[in-house]
Scaffold this active site. Structure first.
Site, PDB file in Angstrom:
ATOM      1  N   GLU A 161      -7.442   4.753   7.089  1.00 15.76           N
ATOM      2  CA  GLU A 161      -6.891   6.133   7.003  1.00 15.76           C
ATOM      3  C   GLU A 161      -8.188   6.817   6.261  1.00 15.76           C
ATOM      4  OE1 GLU A 161      -3.296   5.525   5.147  1.00 15.76           O
ATOM      5  OE2 GLU A 161      -2.273   4.985   6.991  1.00 15.76           O
ATOM      6  N   ASN A 166       0.734  -1.179   0.040  1.00 17.03           N
ATOM      7  CA  ASN A 166       0.042  -0.044   0.197  1.00 17.03           C
ATOM      8  C   ASN A 166       0.866   1.248   0.014  1.00 17.03           C
ATOM      9  OD1 ASN A 166      -1.864   1.905   0.502  1.00 17.03           O
ATOM     10  ND2 ASN A 166      -2.582   1.352   2.516  1.00 17.03           N
ATOM     11  N   GLU A 222      -6.038  -4.877   9.990  1.00 18.96           N
ATOM     12  CA  GLU A 222      -5.035  -3.919  10.542  1.00 18.96           C
ATOM     13  C   GLU A 222      -5.515  -3.212  11.659  1.00 18.96           C
ATOM     14  OE1 GLU A 222      -2.953  -2.763   6.683  1.00 18.96           O
ATOM     15  OE2 GLU A 222      -4.612  -1.460   6.480  1.00 18.96           O
ATOM     16  N   HIS A 229      -9.646   1.244   3.984  1.00 22.15           N
ATOM     17  CA  HIS A 229      -8.545   1.473   4.948  1.00 22.15           C
ATOM     18  C   HIS A 229      -8.791   2.378   6.126  1.00 22.15           C
ATOM     19  CE1 HIS A 229      -4.400   2.747   6.139  1.00 22.15           C
ATOM     20  NE2 HIS A 229      -3.942   1.494   5.652  1.00 22.15           N
ATOM     21  N   GLY A 238       1.788   2.202  10.551  1.00 21.88           N
ATOM     22  CA  GLY A 238       2.728   3.398  10.597  1.00 21.88           C
ATOM     23  C   GLY A 238       3.425   3.785  11.736  1.00 21.88           C
ATOM     24  N   LYS A 282       0.296   4.059  -0.203  1.00 16.61           N
ATOM     25  CA  LYS A 282      -0.415   5.499   0.221  1.00 16.61           C
ATOM     26  C   LYS A 282      -0.135   6.680  -0.670  1.00 16.61           C
ATOM     27  CE  LYS A 282      -0.250   3.402   4.562  1.00 16.61           C
ATOM     28  NZ  LYS A 282      -0.510   3.327   5.950  1.00 16.61           N
ATOM     29  N   SER A 338       2.959  -2.033  10.450  1.00 10.75           N
ATOM     30  CA  SER A 338       4.208  -2.057  10.655  1.00 10.75           C
ATOM     31  C   SER A 338       4.808  -3.475  10.425  1.00 10.75           C
ATOM     32  CB  SER A 338       4.461  -1.711  12.110  1.00 10.75           C
ATOM     33  OG  SER A 338       4.039  -0.286  12.284  1.00 10.75           O
TER      34      SER A 338
HETATM   35  P1  PGA Z   1       2.372   0.420   7.601  1.00 10.73           P
HETATM   36  O1  PGA Z   1       0.892   0.301   6.844  1.00 10.73           O
HETATM   37  O2  PGA Z   1       3.020  -0.916   7.085  1.00 10.73           O
HETATM   38  O3  PGA Z   1       3.145   1.369   7.238  1.00 10.73           O
HETATM   39  O4  PGA Z   1       2.213   0.198   9.276  1.00 10.73           O
HETATM   40  C1  PGA Z   1       0.148  -0.630   6.693  1.00 10.73           C
HETATM   41  C2  PGA Z   1      -1.152   0.057   6.038  1.00 10.73           C
HETATM   42  O5  PGA Z   1      -1.527   0.786   6.145  1.00 10.73           O
HETATM   43  O6  PGA Z   1      -1.873  -0.907   5.454  1.00 10.73           O
END
Ligand code: PGA
Length: 258
Positions: free
Chosen positions: A96, A10, A164, A94, A170, A12, A210
């Protein structure tokens, strides 16, 4: 039942054409197990660019799409447009999108239903915030988010769920393999009870939050973890190691055949 291991990136809102060329280069150079499925979630403006350049054994995913075919929805993209570019996957729900853009369970369910109707495959993201986990609501939240979709779709064969935990995204704070396995297992049981045993057995549940080359192997050993959704690390060459996280050493593969 054997479930095909599936790893997604992803990106983003990151990258430019130069950076994308670098990513494509390491993806081409890296080996991908023939039995694994891989997709990369690309910002919509670069979907076509990546679709034209990606290796054959990697699919492209959009990071969002809207719930109707076309019309006066400034700034949105539709499943038909994705299909027009040859894009096969879309990431929906997601955290976000939920937290920053205010997407509700209901909207995500409508988007999922429409994307599936149009023949796209959907990665449906679910997961609890730190607050929700600390107040013992993890299962409640994950089940509620899944139920919203279950109320709108019948056929789950083109759906992959990505669990998630928001607190792990993140932050460098990965769920431990046990914490992740516990939620994957309860979600699979919920699916068996509320959708069907067949769907529970066949649906793939990715873990995201992460994930790095350093923690992916241990997570991949968990019975109900069928792959990963990777943010930050999917922009780096270590993504190839994560794609290979389920590769068994010779003695382990003997073990699993017993
Ligand atoms: P990350 O993000 O691996 O940077 O923690 C995962 C995601 O948002 O899908």
């Amino acid at each position: 039942m054997e479930r095909t291991f599936i790893v997604g990136g992803n990106w983003k809102m990151n990258g430019d054409r130069k950076g994308i060329d670098e990513i494509i280069k390491f993806l081409r150079a890296g080996s991908i197990p023939a039995n694994n499925e891989v997709y990369i979630g690309v910002p919509s403006i670069y979907l076509d660019y990546v679709q034209q350049r990606k290796p054959k054994n990697i699919e492209v995913a959009a990071q969002n799409c809207y719930k109707v075919e076309k019309g006066a929805f400034t700034g949105e993209i539709s499943p038909d447009m994705l299909k027009d570019l040859g894009v096969k996957w879309v990431i929906l729900g997601h955290s976000e999108r939920r937290a920053i853009f205010g997407e509700s369970d209901e909207l995500i369910a409508e988007k999922t239903a429409h994307a599936l109707e149009k023949g796209l495959k959907v990665i449906l993201c679910v997961g609890e915030t730190l607050n929700e986990r600390e107040s013992g609501k993890t299962n409640e939240v994950v089940f509620r988010q899944t139920k919203a979709v279950a109320d709108k779709i019948k056929d789950w064969k083109n759906v992959v769920i990505a669990y998630e935990p928001v607190w792990a995204i993140g932050t460098g704070k990965t769920a431990t393999p046990e914490q992740a396995q516990e939620v994957h297992d309860s979600l699979r049981k919920w699916i068996a009870d509320n959708i069907s045993k067949e769907v529970a057995e066949s649906i793939r549940i990715q873990y995201g939050g992460s994930v790095t080359a350093a923690n992916a192997k241990e997570l991949a050993k968990q019975k109900d973890i069928d792959g990963f959704l990777v943010g930050g690390a999917s922009l780096k060459p270590e993504f190839v190691d994560i794609i290979n996280a389920n590769a068994k050493k010779p003695e382990e593969s003997k073990e699993s055949k017993k």
